[in-house]
Scaffold this motif. Structure first.
Motif, PDB file in Angstrom:
ATOM      1  N   SER A  44       0.845  -1.193   0.000  1.00 61.46           N
ATOM      2  CA  SER A  44       0.000   0.000   0.000  1.00 61.46           C
ATOM      3  C   SER A  44       0.884   1.248   0.000  1.00 61.46           C
ATOM      4  O   SER A  44       0.949   1.954  -1.000  1.00 61.46           O
ATOM      5  N   GLY A  45       1.550   1.542   1.112  1.00 60.61           N
ATOM      6  CA  GLY A  45       2.534   2.612   1.144  1.00 60.61           C
ATOM      7  C   GLY A  45       2.035   3.922   0.565  1.00 60.61           C
ATOM      8  O   GLY A  45       0.871   4.302   0.709  1.00 60.61           O
ATOM      9  N   MET A 128      -1.416  17.417   3.260  1.00 58.20           N
ATOM     10  CA  MET A 128       0.045  17.439   3.387  1.00 58.20           C
ATOM     11  C   MET A 128       0.480  17.194   4.827  1.00 58.20           C
ATOM     12  O   MET A 128       1.531  16.592   5.065  1.00 58.20           O
ATOM     13  N   ASN A 129      -0.314  17.647   5.794  1.00 56.78           N
ATOM     14  CA  ASN A 129       0.017  17.377   7.186  1.00 56.78           C
ATOM     15  C   ASN A 129       0.012  15.873   7.461  1.00 56.78           C
ATOM     16  O   ASN A 129       0.907  15.341   8.133  1.00 56.78           O
ATOM     17  N   ARG A 134       3.202  10.432   7.779  1.00 60.67           N
ATOM     18  CA  ARG A 134       3.529   9.116   7.224  1.00 60.67           C
ATOM     19  C   ARG A 134       4.997   9.063   6.787  1.00 60.67           C
ATOM     20  O   ARG A 134       5.704   8.081   7.037  1.00 60.67           O
ATOM     21  N   GLU A 135       5.475  10.149   6.161  1.00 59.60           N
ATOM     22  CA  GLU A 135       6.861  10.184   5.698  1.00 59.60           C
ATOM     23  C   GLU A 135       7.842  10.150   6.867  1.00 59.60           C
ATOM     24  O   GLU A 135       8.939   9.591   6.745  1.00 59.60           O
ATOM     25  N   ASP A 198      -4.665   3.501   8.264  1.00 59.89           N
ATOM     26  CA  ASP A 198      -4.437   2.194   7.650  1.00 59.89           C
ATOM     27  C   ASP A 198      -2.951   1.856   7.621  1.00 59.89           C
ATOM     28  O   ASP A 198      -2.549   0.715   7.882  1.00 59.89           O
ATOM     29  N   HIS A 199      -2.139   2.846   7.282  1.00 62.03           N
ATOM     30  CA  HIS A 199      -0.682   2.652   7.259  1.00 62.03           C
ATOM     31  C   HIS A 199      -0.175   2.267   8.643  1.00 62.03           C
ATOM     32  O   HIS A 199       0.585   1.308   8.799  1.00 62.03           O
ATOM     33  N   ILE A 200      -0.610   3.004   9.651  1.00 62.39           N
ATOM     34  CA  ILE A 200      -0.172   2.730  11.025  1.00 62.39           C
ATOM     35  C   ILE A 200      -0.580   1.324  11.448  1.00 62.39           C
ATOM     36  O   ILE A 200       0.164   0.632  12.163  1.00 62.39           O
TER      37      ILE A 200
END
Length: 259
Positions: A44-45, A128-129, A134-135, A198-200
């Motif tokens: 996903s990323g 963007m926040n 995530r980055e 979802d990423h977390i």
């Protein structure tokens, strides 16, 4: 000697700027006038939001995946993934890179950037926040050296997530706690927030991280519920491809780190 790279252009000589303008004018939901080809890893990323946007818009796209690394980077205009190629029936093609650029263009064309210029500004700001938080995980943990990954992980959980939660929570409150970050309907900002959660959830420290969100800003989960309820997105997330990409993320984050 400084290394140089032989990277392909954004468009070939047969595709003019006018051709690209015409292609972009044809980008709209529920349309099959254009061919979309999205290239990213089997995870996903940073490709997850673009895929979600295309699913929500009801358009078909072809998923392509790099086969070798780093050789495949020489096939992209920036030496990076994801990339999105858009082609018309005359085989005029142009290529987009940088996930944030791809996401914002798709959201703009698919009416997911709010109802006026100020709302669009807010959508871009809170998108963007979320993109940044995530980055920060990727930089502090995923692509960090193994001997300092634990320190980077603790910093992320103790600082980055609480700060992001506070920023997003304050905007939700300012917007009336209606389950949307901007206005009264789904926008790119909501979709990105849901994707961060979802990423977390795919990280090795998911339980700790999700608990931080629950303590700091439980309203963020209401936004995710609203995103997940979109019928086209719900259908996409039931697909085998989506499940494969989620599993790919879990595997990647378990084995990340620079030796």
């Amino acid at each position: 000697m400084v290394k140089s790279y032989d990277l392909p252009p954004l468009r070939d000589e047969s595709t003019s700027a006018e051709d690209i303008e015409a292609i972009m004018s044809m980008m709209k939901p529920n349309s099959d006038e254009l061919k979309y080809e999205f290239t990213y890893w089997r995870m996903s990323g940073v490709g997850a939001v673009s895929r979600d946007l295309m699913a929500i818009a009801g358009i078909a796209w072809e998923d392509k995946h790099p086969q070798t690394w780093p050789q495949d980077y020489n096939e992209t205009p920036s030496g990076m993934f994801p990339i999105l190629r858009i082609q018309n029936v005359e085989n005029k093609t142009f290529t987009l890179f940088e996930s944030s650029v791809i996401d914002c263009l798709l959201a703009k064309k698919f009416d997911l950037m709010g109802d006026n210029e100020y709302e669009e500004l807010l959508v871009r700001t809170f998108y963007m926040n979320s993109h940044s938080v995530r980055e920060r995980y990727l930089m502090r943990v995923t692509w960090n050296y193994k001997e300092v990954m634990d320190k980077g992980r603790d910093k992320y959980l103790e600082t980055s997530i609480p700060l992001w939660c506070t920023v997003q929570r304050r905007q939700l409150e300012a917007n009336g706690d209606n389950g949307h970050l901007v206005g009264n309907r789904l926008t790119l900002a909501d979709i990105m927030l849901a994707n961060v959660i979802d990423h977390i959830a795919t990280l090795p420290e998911a339980e700790r991280a999700l608990a931080v969100i629950e303590e700091c800003a439980p309203g963020l989960f209401k936004v995710k519920e609203n995103v997940d309820k979109d019928p086209r997105l719900a259908q996409w997330r039931k697909s085998d491809k989506y499940k494969e990409f989620i599993e790919g993320s879990r595997t990647t984050y378990k084995t990340s780190g620079i030796v």
